[in-house]
Design a protein around this motif. Structure first.
Motif, mmCIF file in Angstrom:
data_model
loop_
_atom_site.group_PDB
_atom_site.id
_atom_site.type_symbol
_atom_site.label_atom_id
_atom_site.label_comp_id
_atom_site.label_asym_id
_atom_site.label_seq_id
_atom_site.Cartn_x
_atom_site.Cartn_y
_atom_site.Cartn_z
ATOM 1 N N LEU A 1 0.851 -1.191 0.000
ATOM 2 C CA LEU A 1 0.000 0.000 0.000
ATOM 3 C C LEU A 1 0.880 1.231 0.000
ATOM 4 N N GLY A 2 1.982 1.165 0.737
ATOM 5 C CA GLY A 2 3.049 2.153 0.685
ATOM 6 C C GLY A 2 4.209 1.541 -0.071
ATOM 7 N N LYS A 3 5.317 2.263 -0.168
ATOM 8 C CA LYS A 3 6.487 1.775 -0.890
ATOM 9 C C LYS A 3 7.117 0.588 -0.148
ATOM 10 N N VAL A 4 7.461 -0.450 -0.897
ATOM 11 C CA VAL A 4 8.233 -1.580 -0.386
ATOM 12 C C VAL A 4 9.490 -1.655 -1.226
ATOM 13 N N SER A 5 10.644 -1.523 -0.562
ATOM 14 C CA SER A 5 11.934 -1.565 -1.247
ATOM 15 C C SER A 5 12.722 -2.760 -0.736
#
Length: 176
Positions: free
Chosen positions: A84-88
């Motif tokens: 849902l948010g950034k996954v790095s």
């Protein structure tokens, strides 16, 4: 915003429908060693995926346009990558089977519990072991290990082994 109001833009809603009903379905039904096809599907939906990445066909990815995966990393069967948010995910990272990276939560301090999308970062050479959970706004340090069924709700220091729920330091990991 009340609970009945979507937190997603029109573009996100359209992409979510396309990904969930076409992209994720195609992803799931690829042959087990068709890594390039799965990587290509994720790229088609906006993910940044390095050239050599091994993703198993049974992983679940939510909103791949928020996903970045570095070279020589792998994600095992039944892992959940909740972007849902950034996954790095860095280089040379192992995300084992059944692991869950969760870049989404709700603000429990408000009556309408609005969606929050804090990032998750897994740095180079880290290993998130089988069935482990990495929560929102958590950074897994370079070379860190979160042991099987561990639960990380706070940042994990580099080159350190963690286990348990909540995750606690077990010992240093030797650098290589």
């Amino acid at each position: 915003m009340d609970r009945g109001t979507t937190p997603y833009t029109l573009r996100e809603r359209i992409l979510r429908v396309l990904w969930n009903y076409i992209g994720q379905v195609l992803f799931r039904f690829t042959f087990h060693n068709w890594y390039g096809v799965r990587n290509g599907l994720l790229r088609l939906f906006g993910a940044s995926v390095a050239k050599v990445v091994r993703l198993r066909p049974t992983i679940l990815v939510e909103q791949p346009w928020n996903l970045t995966i570095g070279e020589n990393s792998s994600i095992g069967d039944r892992a959940i990558i909740y972007c849902l948010g950034k996954v790095s995910i860095g280089q040379h990272v192992s995300i084992s089977q059944g692991a869950h990276l969760c870049a989404g939560t709700h603000d429990y301090r408000k009556a309408d519990m609005p969606l929050l999308r804090p990032p998750v970062v897994v740095n180079d050479y880290a290993w998130v072991a089988a069935d482990a959970f990495v929560g929102p706004n958590v950074t897994v340090g370079e070379g860190a290990i979160l042991g099987a069924r561990g639960c990380a709700t706070r940042d994990l220091e580099p080159w350190t082994i963690y286990a348990g729920n909540p995750a606690t330091k077990v010992k240093p990991r030797p650098r290589f």
